[in-house]
Write a protein that holds these residues in place. Sequence first.
Motif, short mmCIF file in Angstrom:
data_model
loop_
_atom_site.label_atom_id
_atom_site.label_comp_id
_atom_site.label_asym_id
_atom_site.label_seq_id
_atom_site.Cartn_x
_atom_site.Cartn_y
_atom_site.Cartn_z
N THR A 1 6.49 6.84 4.40
CA THR A 1 5.67 6.03 3.83
C THR A 1 5.27 5.99 2.57
OG1 THR A 1 4.65 6.02 6.24
CG2 THR A 1 3.24 5.13 4.69
N GLN A 2 4.98 7.38 1.99
CA GLN A 2 4.94 7.52 0.60
C GLN A 2 5.94 6.85 -0.11
OE1 GLN A 2 5.00 11.55 -0.95
NE2 GLN A 2 2.80 11.03 -1.65
N ALA A 3 7.05 7.37 0.13
CA ALA A 3 8.41 6.86 -0.58
C ALA A 3 8.33 5.16 -0.41
CB ALA A 3 9.61 7.53 0.08
N ILE A 4 8.30 4.73 0.40
CA ILE A 4 8.29 3.19 0.56
C ILE A 4 7.12 2.81 -0.42
CG2 ILE A 4 7.75 1.20 1.91
CD1 ILE A 4 8.96 3.03 4.40
N ALA A 5 6.05 3.11 -0.13
CA ALA A 5 5.06 2.77 -1.28
C ALA A 5 5.44 2.78 -3.03
CB ALA A 5 3.59 3.36 -1.10
N GLU A 6 5.96 4.04 -3.09
CA GLU A 6 6.44 4.20 -4.64
C GLU A 6 7.55 3.17 -4.90
OE1 GLU A 6 5.59 8.91 -5.43
OE2 GLU A 6 6.98 8.41 -3.91
N ALA A 7 8.53 2.90 -3.92
CA ALA A 7 9.54 2.01 -4.29
C ALA A 7 9.07 0.60 -4.55
CB ALA A 7 10.60 2.15 -3.18
N LEU A 8 8.06 0.18 -3.92
CA LEU A 8 7.52 -1.01 -3.85
C LEU A 8 6.79 -1.12 -5.04
CD1 LEU A 8 6.23 -1.53 -0.29
CD2 LEU A 8 7.98 -2.92 -1.29
N LEU A 9 6.04 -0.35 -5.59
CA LEU A 9 5.33 -0.20 -6.84
C LEU A 9 6.14 -0.36 -8.01
CD1 LEU A 9 2.40 2.41 -5.91
CD2 LEU A 9 1.97 -0.03 -6.81
N GLU A 10 7.37 0.47 -7.78
CA GLU A 10 8.26 0.24 -8.87
C GLU A 10 9.04 -1.26 -8.84
OE1 GLU A 10 11.71 3.49 -9.84
OE2 GLU A 10 12.47 1.82 -8.34
N LYS A 11 9.01 -1.66 -7.76
CA LYS A 11 9.75 -3.02 -7.98
C LYS A 11 9.01 -4.18 -8.21
CE LYS A 11 13.02 -5.53 -4.86
NZ LYS A 11 13.77 -5.68 -3.34
N TYR A 12 7.91 -4.07 -7.66
CA TYR A 12 6.91 -5.37 -7.84
C TYR A 12 5.51 -5.12 -8.74
CZ TYR A 12 9.77 -6.87 -3.99
OH TYR A 12 10.81 -7.39 -3.06
N ASP B 1 -5.20 11.07 0.58
CA ASP B 1 -5.76 10.45 -0.86
C ASP B 1 -4.37 10.10 -1.69
OD1 ASP B 1 -8.33 11.12 0.25
OD2 ASP B 1 -8.48 12.88 -1.18
N SER B 2 -3.55 10.85 -1.76
CA SER B 2 -2.55 10.47 -2.67
C SER B 2 -1.67 9.19 -2.16
CB SER B 2 -1.54 11.69 -2.77
OG SER B 2 -0.75 11.84 -1.56
N LEU B 3 -1.46 8.87 -0.69
CA LEU B 3 -0.95 7.74 -0.19
C LEU B 3 -1.87 6.62 -0.30
CD1 LEU B 3 1.25 6.50 1.31
CD2 LEU B 3 0.23 7.28 3.39
N ALA C 1 9.20 0.74 12.47
CA ALA C 1 9.72 1.57 13.62
C ALA C 1 8.74 2.65 13.92
CB ALA C 1 11.20 2.33 13.04
N ARG C 2 7.71 3.11 13.01
CA ARG C 2 6.77 3.89 13.25
C ARG C 2 5.49 3.55 12.52
NH1 ARG C 2 7.42 9.75 14.51
NH2 ARG C 2 5.91 11.01 13.90
N TRP C 3 4.58 3.25 13.26
CA TRP C 3 3.24 2.63 12.61
C TRP C 3 2.12 3.38 13.22
CZ3 TRP C 3 0.75 -0.13 16.49
CH2 TRP C 3 1.42 -0.39 17.59
N ASN C 4 2.09 4.63 13.16
CA ASN C 4 0.99 5.37 13.93
C ASN C 4 0.03 5.81 13.07
OD1 ASN C 4 2.34 7.37 12.06
ND2 ASN C 4 2.86 8.48 13.81
N GLY C 5 -0.03 5.15 11.68
CA GLY C 5 -1.07 5.46 10.87
C GLY C 5 -1.07 6.71 10.34
N ALA C 6 -0.33 7.78 10.42
CA ALA C 6 -0.27 8.83 9.70
C ALA C 6 0.48 8.87 8.40
CB ALA C 6 0.69 9.87 10.85
N PRO C 7 -0.17 9.81 7.58
CA PRO C 7 0.33 9.82 6.06
C PRO C 7 1.54 10.76 6.14
CG PRO C 7 -1.49 11.23 6.37
CD PRO C 7 -1.46 10.40 7.43
#
Length: 284
Positions: A262-273, A216-218, A252-258
């Motif tokens: 993946t969470q850290a990348i999403a947070e970095a993108l939100l911070e940047k954009y 849910d958080s991801l 490199a790893r797109w298995n759909g697992a939370p």
Amino acid sequence: MRRLLWPLVLALLLAGCAGEKGIVDRQGYQLDTRRQAQGSSPRVRVLVIHYTAEGFATSLATLTGREVSVHYLIPAQPPLHQGRPRIWQLVPEQQSAWHAGSSFWRGATRLNDTSIGIELENRGWQETAAGRTFAPFEPAQILALVPLARDIIARYGIRPQDVVAHADIAPQRKDDPGPLFPWRALAEQGIGAWPDAQRVAFYLAGRDPHAPVPMDSLLELLGRYGYEVRPEMTPREQRRVIMAFQMHFRPARWNGAPDAETQAIAEALLEKYGGERAASGSRA
């Protein structure tokens, strides 16, 4: 006398205006474009990247038929003419092409109306003994894509976060352009979004990158970034959204697992954009 002179004076005034900046002559009428409304926005807000999953000849026939269309088609090996790669334009940018289908990005739907689509000749994925494998993109094809994408982005002021994969706007139906598309290299050339590695490491905070995180958080983060996330989604649909995000930003790893990375990348993108802002006036 005044009545007789007025048409002559008006004609002289209009003739003088015709040479002015912002006065445009048309057949049978004239436009004054010197006062532009502030209450407007560009039609094109999103650039969508696809692969064809077919060879060039078949793709060209399909994309010039009556069912689907796209603005641009780039062969795997674009022919050179006077040293420049040739790209096929199948729909003028001023017109909508039927390339996005049922889609959603940053609160907007009907993305055919607000986007430009580019198809890349590429066979897509195949099932093998090792699982689903994707075909790489030819370097010459990416070299042809770069100046085209840059021109489109500059003409319409498209933001990095609005240069997207077909899978990003339709994760339940589409995988293209897949995990081998060079999003990071393109972002380094000003095409599309990419997270800063230092900020990803900051948000990862020493955790195992593959450590599980709450689904849910991801999904809440991905929904804020722009993906369609609905409360009634099934577990399979939730994983498809995560997989689309991973194919774009963590190929490199797109298995759909939370997981934590993946969470850290999403947070970095939100911070940047930043978070969701509708890419058009169309709403679900």
